[in-house]
Design a protein around this motif. Structure first.
Motif, PDB file in Angstrom:
ATOM      1  N   LEU A  19     -16.622  12.396   0.154  1.00 50.96           N
ATOM      2  CA  LEU A  19     -15.771  11.724   1.055  1.00 50.96           C
ATOM      3  C   LEU A  19     -15.152  11.220   0.901  1.00 50.96           C
ATOM      4  CD1 LEU A  19     -18.431  10.442   4.097  1.00 50.96           C
ATOM      5  CD2 LEU A  19     -16.644  11.714   4.348  1.00 50.96           C
ATOM      6  N   ARG A  20     -13.328  10.814   1.028  1.00 49.15           N
ATOM      7  CA  ARG A  20     -12.942   9.921   0.731  1.00 49.15           C
ATOM      8  C   ARG A  20     -12.316   9.186   1.387  1.00 49.15           C
ATOM      9  NH1 ARG A  20      -6.910   9.621   1.842  1.00 49.15           N
ATOM     10  NH2 ARG A  20      -7.596  10.994   3.523  1.00 49.15           N
ATOM     11  N   TRP A  21     -12.732   7.995   0.621  1.00 51.35           N
ATOM     12  CA  TRP A  21     -12.904   5.993   0.905  1.00 51.35           C
ATOM     13  C   TRP A  21     -11.246   5.475   0.626  1.00 51.35           C
ATOM     14  CZ3 TRP A  21     -17.415   4.917   3.622  1.00 51.35           C
ATOM     15  CH2 TRP A  21     -18.542   6.071   4.085  1.00 51.35           C
ATOM     16  N   VAL A  22     -11.620   4.489   1.797  1.00 50.36           N
ATOM     17  CA  VAL A  22      -9.733   3.795   1.472  1.00 50.36           C
ATOM     18  C   VAL A  22     -10.893   2.228   2.688  1.00 50.36           C
ATOM     19  CG1 VAL A  22      -8.000   5.356   1.723  1.00 50.36           C
ATOM     20  CG2 VAL A  22      -9.240   4.428   2.947  1.00 50.36           C
ATOM     21  N   LYS A  23      -9.439   1.469   2.234  1.00 48.76           N
ATOM     22  CA  LYS A  23     -10.192   0.035   2.352  1.00 48.76           C
ATOM     23  C   LYS A  23      -9.245  -0.015   3.353  1.00 48.76           C
ATOM     24  CE  LYS A  23      -7.759  -2.415  -1.386  1.00 48.76           C
ATOM     25  NZ  LYS A  23      -7.428  -3.551  -1.865  1.00 48.76           N
ATOM     26  N   PRO A  24     -10.398  -0.822   4.589  1.00 50.77           N
ATOM     27  CA  PRO A  24      -9.867  -1.048   5.670  1.00 50.77           C
ATOM     28  C   PRO A  24      -9.175  -1.869   6.014  1.00 50.77           C
ATOM     29  CG  PRO A  24     -12.254  -2.258   5.774  1.00 50.77           C
ATOM     30  CD  PRO A  24     -11.949  -1.590   4.140  1.00 50.77           C
ATOM     31  N   SER A  25      -9.003  -2.662   4.885  1.00 53.94           N
ATOM     32  CA  SER A  25      -7.589  -4.171   5.180  1.00 53.94           C
ATOM     33  C   SER A  25      -7.364  -4.272   3.821  1.00 53.94           C
ATOM     34  CB  SER A  25      -9.009  -5.232   5.662  1.00 53.94           C
ATOM     35  OG  SER A  25      -7.711  -5.884   5.694  1.00 53.94           O
ATOM     36  N   ASN A  26      -5.913  -4.271   3.401  1.00 50.69           N
ATOM     37  CA  ASN A  26      -5.440  -4.635   2.316  1.00 50.69           C
ATOM     38  C   ASN A  26      -5.215  -6.336   2.516  1.00 50.69           C
ATOM     39  OD1 ASN A  26      -5.083  -1.980   1.712  1.00 50.69           O
ATOM     40  ND2 ASN A  26      -3.320  -2.504   2.526  1.00 50.69           N
TER      41      ASN A  26
END
Length: 277
Positions: free
Chosen positions: A157-164
């Motif tokens: 899975l490709r994950w990103v932060k939910p908030s910057n």
């Protein structure tokens, strides 16, 4: 003649008395025998619907028992892993085309939380407003444009932060912090951390306020709590980096996002999944 009549009467009464007693005894015995016959009571299961919407207080085993089906079969049809957690508002398939649950008979099988593989990081562009997929069943809002963001690849899975926004509290089970808490302003965007399907978007759990749960592949679930506004509905398919909510303070005393990741139902440190956290 009178004496003969009296003698006949006495003889007749003496003869009838045993007969009456015998008849009464037989009658009582027959009645008792009928009354003691066991009564068979049956309970019929309700007709099973094709789909069932989970309500507050429901459990998977309780729903299965109500409609006379095996809860393992229902779990397999709906891709629900152990410990078979379900959510209010979730749609469950009850009827299936003869799907049978697969049960392991090995006595020495030990199930444990899967280990998290090494994190591979890369910078790639995320979906923009022009090519963001539509939200089922009806899009409420479109995802804002995102330039680039650091991502990680874990378990395919490709994950990103939910908030910057800045982190105000990190994972600490001893302090009952089972995820990462981000600060921010009312209405700040919140993004899906990975591709998946929304299985819950409601406020049934008061301590989490407006809560969105996304089910991912390989047994992962991500949670986004305390939103001021939810932009997706249960059943929608979302992409990593797509905006799903706006930050708020529902269920808490300050504006923030509480982000959690669970693997096979157990909370894990999101910093192990997200790079740069």
């Amino acid at each position: 003649m009178q004496m003969l009549k009296e003698q006949f009467t006495r003889t007749h009464k003496q003869t009838l008395k045993p007969l009456l007693v015998s008849c009464l005894t037989l009658s009582v015995f027959a009645f008792t025998g009928c009354a003691s016959k066991p009564q068979v009571m049956t309970t019929r299961a309700l007709p099973a619907p094709d789909l069932y919407t989970v309500k507050a207080g429901d459990t998977l085993s309780g729903i299965a028992a109500r409609y006379g089906v095996n809860y393992l079969t229902v779990a397999q049809m709906n891709n629900i892993p152990a410990p078979y957690t379900i959510f209010v508002g979730q749609n469950l398939r009850i009827k299936g085309g003869g799907v049978q649950p697969v049960v392991s008979t090995a006595s020495n099988v030990v199930r444990s939380t899967p280990s998290v593989p090494p994190i591979q990081t890369q910078s790639i562009p995320l979906p923009s407003q022009n090519n963001a997929p539509a939200i089922a069943p009806k899009p409420v809002a479109t995802a804002p444009a995102i330039q680039t963001q650091t991502t990680s690849t874990v378990a395919g899975l490709r994950w990103v932060k939910p908030s910057n926004n800045p982190v105000i509290a990190s994972y600490n089970p001893a302090s009952n912090i089972k995820g990462i808490r981000y600060s921010g302003q009312m209405g700040d965007p919140i993004y899906a951390a990975a591709d998946g399907q929304v299985v819950y978007a409601d406020n049934g759990l008061k301590e989490f306020g407006n809560l969105v749960l996304i089910k991912h592949s390989n047994g992962y679930i991500s949670a986004y709590a305390h939103n001021s506004k939810m932009l997706v509905k249960s059943g929608a398919h979302v992409k990593a980096g797509q905006q799903i909510a706006e930050m708020g303070n529902s269920g808490t005393d300050r504006v923030m996002l509480e982000f959690q990741i669970r693997a096979e139902g157990k909370a894990i440190d999101p910093a192990r999944i997200l790079s740069g956290s």
